[in-house]
Write a protein that holds these residues in place. Structure first.
Motif, PDB file in Angstrom:
ATOM      1  N   GLY A 167     -25.023 -20.226 100.776  1.00 48.23           N
ATOM      2  CA  GLY A 167     -24.295 -20.238 102.034  1.00 48.23           C
ATOM      3  C   GLY A 167     -22.806 -19.996 101.866  1.00 48.23           C
ATOM      4  N   TRP A 168     -22.238 -19.238 102.796  1.00 44.73           N
ATOM      5  CA  TRP A 168     -20.793 -18.952 102.842  1.00 44.73           C
ATOM      6  C   TRP A 168     -20.200 -19.770 103.983  1.00 44.73           C
ATOM      7  CZ3 TRP A 168     -17.686 -15.681  99.876  1.00 44.73           C
ATOM      8  CH2 TRP A 168     -16.380 -15.515 100.349  1.00 44.73           C
ATOM      9  N   ARG A 169     -19.216 -20.627 103.683  1.00 45.14           N
ATOM     10  CA  ARG A 169     -18.714 -21.591 104.671  1.00 45.14           C
ATOM     11  C   ARG A 169     -17.312 -21.302 105.197  1.00 45.14           C
ATOM     12  NH1 ARG A 169     -23.720 -22.517 105.158  1.00 45.14           N
ATOM     13  NH2 ARG A 169     -24.704 -23.714 103.490  1.00 45.14           N
ATOM     14  N   PHE A 170     -16.609 -20.324 104.651  1.00 43.23           N
ATOM     15  CA  PHE A 170     -15.220 -20.055 105.040  1.00 43.23           C
ATOM     16  C   PHE A 170     -15.167 -18.882 106.012  1.00 43.23           C
ATOM     17  CE2 PHE A 170     -11.199 -17.726 104.108  1.00 43.23           C
ATOM     18  CZ  PHE A 170     -10.305 -18.684 104.581  1.00 43.23           C
ATOM     19  N   GLU A 171     -14.596 -19.112 107.185  1.00 44.09           N
ATOM     20  CA  GLU A 171     -14.470 -18.044 108.172  1.00 44.09           C
ATOM     21  C   GLU A 171     -13.532 -16.951 107.653  1.00 44.09           C
ATOM     22  OE1 GLU A 171     -13.045 -17.367 112.800  1.00 44.09           O
ATOM     23  OE2 GLU A 171     -12.078 -18.905 111.578  1.00 44.09           O
ATOM     24  N   SER A 172     -14.035 -15.729 107.632  1.00 46.15           N
ATOM     25  CA  SER A 172     -13.197 -14.577 107.290  1.00 46.15           C
ATOM     26  C   SER A 172     -13.038 -13.704 108.519  1.00 46.15           C
ATOM     27  CB  SER A 172     -13.832 -13.763 106.157  1.00 46.15           C
ATOM     28  OG  SER A 172     -13.113 -12.552 105.973  1.00 46.15           O
ATOM     29  N   GLN A 179     -19.659 -14.978 107.766  1.00 44.52           N
ATOM     30  CA  GLN A 179     -20.119 -16.144 108.513  1.00 44.52           C
ATOM     31  C   GLN A 179     -21.285 -15.821 109.439  1.00 44.52           C
ATOM     32  OE1 GLN A 179     -16.866 -15.208 108.454  1.00 44.52           O
ATOM     33  NE2 GLN A 179     -16.086 -14.848 110.526  1.00 44.52           N
ATOM     34  N   GLU A 180     -21.348 -14.582 109.898  1.00 45.25           N
ATOM     35  CA  GLU A 180     -22.435 -14.225 110.808  1.00 45.25           C
ATOM     36  C   GLU A 180     -23.783 -14.146 110.097  1.00 45.25           C
ATOM     37  OE1 GLU A 180     -21.084 -10.526 112.343  1.00 45.25           O
ATOM     38  OE2 GLU A 180     -19.420 -11.402 113.474  1.00 45.25           O
ATOM     39  N   ALA A 239     -25.590 -10.649 100.850  1.00 46.71           N
ATOM     40  CA  ALA A 239     -26.466 -10.522 102.027  1.00 46.71           C
ATOM     41  C   ALA A 239     -25.697  -9.941 103.194  1.00 46.71           C
ATOM     42  CB  ALA A 239     -27.038 -11.887 102.391  1.00 46.71           C
ATOM     43  N   ALA A 240     -24.400 -10.271 103.277  1.00 48.52           N
ATOM     44  CA  ALA A 240     -23.568  -9.771 104.367  1.00 48.52           C
ATOM     45  C   ALA A 240     -22.982  -8.398 104.047  1.00 48.52           C
ATOM     46  CB  ALA A 240     -22.442 -10.772 104.645  1.00 48.52           C
ATOM     47  N   PRO A 248     -26.693  -1.989  95.799  1.00 46.95           N
ATOM     48  CA  PRO A 248     -26.534  -2.108  97.257  1.00 46.95           C
ATOM     49  C   PRO A 248     -27.793  -1.759  98.041  1.00 46.95           C
ATOM     50  CG  PRO A 248     -25.328  -0.207  96.388  1.00 46.95           C
ATOM     51  CD  PRO A 248     -25.765  -1.011  95.216  1.00 46.95           C
ATOM     52  N   GLU A 249     -28.732  -1.076  97.415  1.00 42.10           N
ATOM     53  CA  GLU A 249     -29.975  -0.747  98.108  1.00 42.10           C
ATOM     54  C   GLU A 249     -30.900  -1.963  98.212  1.00 42.10           C
ATOM     55  OE1 GLU A 249     -30.793  -0.501  93.772  1.00 42.10           O
ATOM     56  OE2 GLU A 249     -29.135   0.084  95.094  1.00 42.10           O
ATOM     57  N   THR A 250     -30.585  -3.026  97.481  1.00 45.81           N
ATOM     58  CA  THR A 250     -31.423  -4.223  97.471  1.00 45.81           C
ATOM     59  C   THR A 250     -31.309  -4.971  98.791  1.00 45.81           C
ATOM     60  OG1 THR A 250     -31.165  -4.443  95.082  1.00 45.81           O
ATOM     61  CG2 THR A 250     -31.846  -6.420  96.288  1.00 45.81           C
ATOM     62  N   GLY A 251     -32.389  -5.556  99.231  1.00 48.39           N
ATOM     63  CA  GLY A 251     -32.357  -6.385 100.439  1.00 48.39           C
ATOM     64  C   GLY A 251     -31.924  -7.801 100.103  1.00 48.39           C
TER      65      GLY A 251
END
Length: 524
Positions: A167-172, A179-180, A239-240, A248-251
Motif C-alpha cells: 500500500g502507498w499512503r502518501f498523497e502525491s 493514491q487512487e 501497480a499505479a 512494464p507489460e506486467t500486470g
C-alpha cells in the motif's frame, strides 16, 4: 515511580497543591508548552502572569534536552536547556500527578504533587519509534494518539513508514494514481495460508493531514522522519505506474501477501525524475532534517537479467547492474544534501561501503552499525533481536499471530546500544529505535498490545543512564506506569496472567516460528 528513570531524583518534605487560579510565570512560548501539556489533564486554565506559582525558563548551562524540575509546597520551577526540554520536564510532572489526571477533561481535586527535586538529561539524542502504515493502514486519529504516547515516554523521533508493496499512503499531487490505485489491495493473505480474506484494504493520508500531524508532534517535542521506500518494496507504486518498472507489460498490483518481492524500480532517467518529484512533495510536508530513503531488502535479480539495466550501469560507469542500488543511494543522498537534508537508510545502503553523509539504521544486527560507525557514518541502532516489537513478546502458545522471532520486555530492557561499539567511534551512535511493522497487526488494538510495555523498556534504554540498570528495580516502576497507560486506554500486553484475547490454538507460535524466523541476526 517515574519512567523513563530520571538522572537524579531527591524527594523532599511536603507537597504542592494546585489552585484553580494558578498561573505560569516565564516567557510566553515556554508557558504555552506547559499549558498545552499540563492544562488538559489538570482542568486548569494556567494563564501567563509575572507572579505565577509555576515558573519556567531556559538555562544555557544545561545539556541538550536536559532540565531541572523543582516542586516545593509553595512553587513549581522548571529550568530547561531548550523548549523541547521544557516538554520533557512537563511530561515528568504529569507522571507525578494521579493517573486520572492524565486524561483530558480530568477534574481530580485536590490536585497535588509530591515535593521533589529532579535533574534529568537523555542518554541518546535519537530516541525513536517506527510505525509501518504500508502493510496495514493506521487511521489518522491513531497517529495523533501515537505521538502523545511517544511524548509521554520521551521518545523524540517518530519514523513514519509511508509506502510498501502492500500500500502507498502518501498523497502525491504529481502522481495521483499512487493514491487512487496504489493505496488499495484487493485482499490480505498470510504467507502460511492458501486463501486470502477476500476483503479490500487501504487508505492514504492527504498532505494537509500530514502537515497537521507534523505540527502536533513538533509541539510535543517529536520530530516525524518520513520514509518513502525505494528502490525495492515498490509493488504498489508499479501497480499505479508500471512504466517505472523493469517489465512494464506486467500486470502489477499492490501485494496481497507479505515478504520480499523481486520487483524493483528500473532506475532510468524517467524513473529518477519521478523519485525526485515525489521526494520534493515529501520535503514540502515534512521539515525534518532527516529523511528516510528505505533501501532494504532490494533484490537485484531483475537488474541482473535486464539488458537495459546493463546499459544503464555502463552509461553510469558502474561495474555492472548489481551496483545500481548503490548508485541510486548516492544520487538520492546527494539530492537531499543539496536541500539541507540528511538521508537515513536501512543498513543495506552501506553494503558496498560507507555512504558519506548518510545515516545507517542497523536493523540486521548491531555489527552492521559498528562497521558503519568505524567507517565514519552516523548510526541508529535498531537490531531485530532487541528492538523489533512485531516479534513475539513471549513463547506462550496463546500469543496472537506474529511474524516470528522472540523479543521479550526483559530482552528489550537489557539492550545496550553501545555494546561492542569501540569507544573511539561511539559518538557516531546517534541513538536507538524500536520498530512496529504491521503485517500481522491490522488494528490499533493490535499495536497497543504489541508496543507496550516493550516500548516502555526501550524508552528507558534510550533516555536513562544505564549505570546500575536492573530488571528488578525497573519492574515496580513499570507496574506503576502501566496503571497510567490503563487510564489512558492503552491496551497493553500484561506481563503476567491471561492474555486479553487469543488467536490460534496450542502450538500456534511454535509452528509459525518453525516456518519463518525473519531475523538475520543471531541471538545474543
Amino acid at each position: 515511580m517515574l519512567l523513563p528513570k530520571p538522572s537524579a531524583v531527591r524527594a523532599t518534605a511536603g507537597s504542592f497543591t494546585f489552585a484553580e487560579d494558578d498561573q505560569i510565570a516565564g516567557p510566553a512560548d515556554l508557558a504555552a508548552i506547559v499549558r498545552r501539556l499540563l492544562g488538559p489533564g489538570s482542568g486548569l486554565d494556567l494563564p501567563l502572569a509575572a507572579d505565577g506559582r509555576i515558573a519556567v525558563g531556559l538555562d544555557a548551562a544545561l545539556p541538550a534536552e536536559g532540565y531541572r524540575l523543582s516542586v516545593t509546597p509553595e512553587r513549581i520551577e522548571i529550568f530547561a536547556a531548550d523548549p523541547g526540554a521544557v516538554g520533557w520536564a512537563v511530561q515528568t510532572l504529569r507522571q507525578l500527578l494521579p493517573a486520572a489526571a492524565l486524561l483530558p477533561g480530568s477534574r481530580v481535586r485536590p490536585l497535588t504533587l509530591p515535593a521533589v527535586q529532579i535533574e534529568d538529561r537523555p542518554c541518546f539524542g535519537w530516541r525513536g519509534m517506527h510505525l509501518d502504515t504500508g502493510r496495514h493502514f493506521v487511521p489518522l486519529s491513531d497517529l495523533f494518539r501515537f505521538v502523545d504516547l511517544l511524548a509521554l515516554h520521551k521518545f523524540n523521533v517518530f519514523h513514519l513508514h509511508l509506502t510498501d508493496d502492500q500500500g502507498w499512503r502518501f498523497e502525491s499531487r504529481r502522481f495521483p494514481r499512487l493514491q487512487e490505485i496504489g493505496s488499495w489491495r484487493r485482499e490480505t493473505r498470510r504467507p502460511a495460508e492458501q486463501h486470502g480474506d477476500g476483503t479490500p484494504h487501504g487508505g492514504f493520508y492527504r498532505q494537509d493531514q500530514l502537515r497537521a500531524l507534523v505540527g502536533y508532534a513538533a509541539e510535543r517535542g517529536v520530530t516525524i522522519v518520513p520514509e518513502l521506500e525505494f528502490p525495492g518494496h515498490v509493488s504498489a507504486l508499479l501497480a499505479a505506474y508500471p512504466e517505472f518498472g523493469n517489465h512494464p507489460e506486467t500486470g502489477y498490483e499492490p501485494a496481497t501477501t507479505f515478504g520480499v518481492f523481486e520487483e524493483v524500480l528500473s532506475l532510468d532517467d524517467e524513473t529518477m525524475a519521478m523519485v525526485f518529484a515525489l521526494y520534493s512533495e515529501l520535503l514540502d510536508v515534512f521539515p525534518s532534517r532527516y529523511v528516510h530513503i528505505g533501501g532494504d531488502e532490494c533484490p537485484s535479480a531483475e537488474w541482473l537479467a535486464s539488458p537495459r539495466a546493463a546499459e544503464l550501469a555502463a552509461e553510469r560507469g558502474l561495474d555492472g547492474p548489481g551496483h545500481l542500488q548503490r548508485w541510486f543511494t548516492d544520487q538520492l543522498r546527494g539530492w537531499l544534501a543539496e536541500r539541507g537534508r540528511i538521508a537515513v537508510g536501512w543498513d543495506e545502503i552501506a553494503e558496498d561501503g560507507p555512504v558519506p553523509g548518510a545515516v545507517a539504521m542497523a536493523w540486521r544486527g548491531a555489527a552492521h552499525g559498528v562497521r558503519a560507525a568505524e567507517h565514519g557514518m552516523d548510526v541508529v541502532m535498531a537490531p531485530t533481536r532487541r528492538t523489533y516489537l512485531d516479534y513475539y513478546p513471549s513463547d506462550r502458545d496463546d500469543e496472537p499471530y506474529r511474524i516470528g522471532g522472540l523479543v521479550t520486555t526483559p530482552t528489550v530492557y537489557a539492550f545496550d546500544p553501545l555494546d561492542g561499539v569501540p569507544a573511539e567511534v561511539s559518538g557516531h551512535v546517534l541513538g536507538v529505535q524500536g520498530q512496529l511493522w504491521t503485517e500481522y497487526q491490522p488494528t490499533p488494538r493490535d499495536l497497543d498490545y504489541t508496543a507496550f510495555p516493550r516500548a516502555c523498556a526501550l524508552a528507558e534504554v534510550a533516555w536513562s543512564d544505564p549505570t546500575g540498570r536492573s530488571w528488578e528495580e525497573f519492574g515496580p516502576r513499570l507496574a506503576a506506569h502501566l496503571e497510567r497507560l490503563d487510564m489512558l486506554g492503552v491496551g497493553f500486553r500484561p506481563e503476567e496472567g491471561p492474555r486479553p484475547w487469543q488467536r490460534g490454538g496450542t502450538g500456534h507460535r511454535r509452528r509459525l516460528a518453525e516456518q519463518q524466523d525473519p531475523s538475520p541476526e543471531q541471538p545474543g
